[in-house]
Write an enzyme that holds these catalytic residues in place. Structure first.
Site, PDB file in Angstrom:
ATOM      1  N   ASP A  90       0.819  -1.213   0.000  1.00 25.16           N
ATOM      2  CA  ASP A  90       0.000   0.000   0.000  1.00 25.16           C
ATOM      3  C   ASP A  90       0.854   1.264   0.000  1.00 25.16           C
ATOM      4  OD1 ASP A  90      -2.019  -1.834   0.338  1.00 25.16           O
ATOM      5  OD2 ASP A  90      -2.868  -0.877   2.123  1.00 25.16           O
ATOM      6  N   ASP A  91       0.223   2.336  -0.463  1.00 23.57           N
ATOM      7  CA  ASP A  91       0.646   3.726  -0.254  1.00 23.57           C
ATOM      8  C   ASP A  91       1.671   4.248  -1.243  1.00 23.57           C
ATOM      9  OD1 ASP A  91      -1.074   3.642   1.866  1.00 23.57           O
ATOM     10  OD2 ASP A  91       0.437   3.898   3.419  1.00 23.57           O
TER      11      ASP A  91
ATOM     12  N   HIS B 144      -6.170   2.823  -4.217  1.00 19.75           N
ATOM     13  CA  HIS B 144      -6.048   3.128  -2.786  1.00 19.75           C
ATOM     14  C   HIS B 144      -6.432   4.586  -2.515  1.00 19.75           C
ATOM     15  CE1 HIS B 144      -4.912   1.980   1.202  1.00 19.75           C
ATOM     16  NE2 HIS B 144      -3.835   2.744   1.284  1.00 19.75           N
TER      17      HIS B 144
ATOM     18  N   HIS C  17      -5.638   9.460   0.190  1.00 25.00           N
ATOM     19  CA  HIS C  17      -5.497   8.643   1.400  1.00 25.00           C
ATOM     20  C   HIS C  17      -6.318   9.170   2.573  1.00 25.00           C
ATOM     21  CE1 HIS C  17      -3.436   6.069   4.397  1.00 25.00           C
ATOM     22  NE2 HIS C  17      -3.152   5.312   3.358  1.00 25.00           N
TER      23      HIS C  17
ATOM     24  N   TYR D 265      -6.539   2.721   5.820  1.00 23.80           N
ATOM     25  CA  TYR D 265      -6.787   2.329   7.217  1.00 23.80           C
ATOM     26  C   TYR D 265      -7.829   1.212   7.364  1.00 23.80           C
ATOM     27  CZ  TYR D 265      -5.078   7.138   7.177  1.00 23.80           C
ATOM     28  OH  TYR D 265      -4.397   8.287   6.875  1.00 23.80           O
TER      29      TYR D 265
ATOM     30  N   HIS E  62       3.617  -2.254   3.268  1.00 25.67           N
ATOM     31  CA  HIS E  62       3.694  -0.894   2.740  1.00 25.67           C
ATOM     32  C   HIS E  62       5.048  -0.671   2.076  1.00 25.67           C
ATOM     33  CE1 HIS E  62       0.557  -0.763   5.832  1.00 25.67           C
ATOM     34  NE2 HIS E  62       0.042   0.252   5.150  1.00 25.67           N
TER      35      HIS E  62
END
Length: 262
Positions: A68-69, A119, A123, A160, A214
């Site tokens: 992720d991210d 995603h 965010h 989250y 991540h």
């Protein structure tokens, strides 16, 4: 359990995705460049929710490694090198605002056979947002991914883990995007060190698992060689999220995008 992931069993539209127990993994506070909030599985996960996937039940030793991210300017290319040496395909849940900053990395992710998921653009914690705002975050990111690599994502992951059951069903109904959560969480955002991240992933992995990590965390990237090598030595095979749930590979799909917002 069967030893095969049959298409009939795994097709999302037939409602045959089997969810993990609704018990919530221990929440943790997430640390990203943009926001900080608890990370955890939603408390309203129920069996039979075709819009939500945490794992796939199977006796086969297959797992989906997800990151992720990103993309991150330096860490994501390092991770791609690690994956390429081992012939592993992963799934990257990317942030739209970073997609447009790093088109070359995005193209490499796609060219090397990895799956790209949505995603959101910025965010945010989606559970407190209205439907139109949620769809805007997703649509903007889907268009950025499409503009960069020539195909849109087919799954999404909320930052989250924050998306209610009603919202997950809304996103699935409006955009045909299932919410992909996880069943293995090393809590790598806490930066416990590569050895701890590797041990947690290895010890918590299971057949049909979705592993959360991540690629903006240097410790996570440093943990990957030992993590992947140990799991492979134990007989695990790595598949993308689409492959895990029995769909055609992401790079073979032709999905209609929502109209671009002005």
């Amino acid at each position: 359990m069967t030893d095969r992931l049959s298409r009939r069993q795994m097709m999302l539209a037939a409602g045959a995705v089997l969810l993990a127990s609704p018990a919530v993994l221990r929440p943790a506070a997430a640390q990203t460049a943009m926001a900080s909030a608890p990370i955890g599985l939603p408390r309203d996960i129920t069996q039979g929710d075709a819009a939500t996937i945490t794992r796939v039940r199977t006796a086969r030793p297959v797992v989906a490694m997800t990151f992720d991210d990103g993309p991150h300017a330096s860490l994501t290319p390092q991770l791609l090198d690690i994956l390429a040496v081992r012939g592993i395909r992963a799934t990257f849940y990317v942030i739209g605002s970073r997609v447009v900053r790093h088109p070359d990395i995005m193209q490499r992710i796609a060219d090397e056979g990895h799956e790209i998921g949505n995603h959101t653009w910025s965010h945010p914690s989606l559970s407190g947002m209205g439907d139109a705002a949620i769809l805007s975050e997703l649509d903007r990111t889907s268009h950025a991914i499409f503009d960069t690599v020539g195909r849109p994502p087919v799954t999404m992951r909320p930052p989250y883990g924050n998306l209610t059951s009603r919202q997950r069903l809304m996103v699935h109904g409006e955009r045909n995007l299932p919410t992909i959560l996880w069943s293995v969480d090393p809590e790598d955002w806490r930066r416990p060190g590569p050895g701890v991240v590797a041990e947690r992933i290895v010890s918590r992995s299971h057949p049909g698992g979705v592993i959360l990590a991540h690629d903006i965390q240097s410790g996570t990237v440093r943990a990957m060689p030992a993590t992947l090598d140990t799991l492979m030595a134990r007989g695990y095979q790595f598949v993308t999220v689409s492959e895990l749930i029995g769909w055609p590979r992401w790079d073979t799909r032709r999905i209609r995008l929502a109209a671009r917002q002005s």
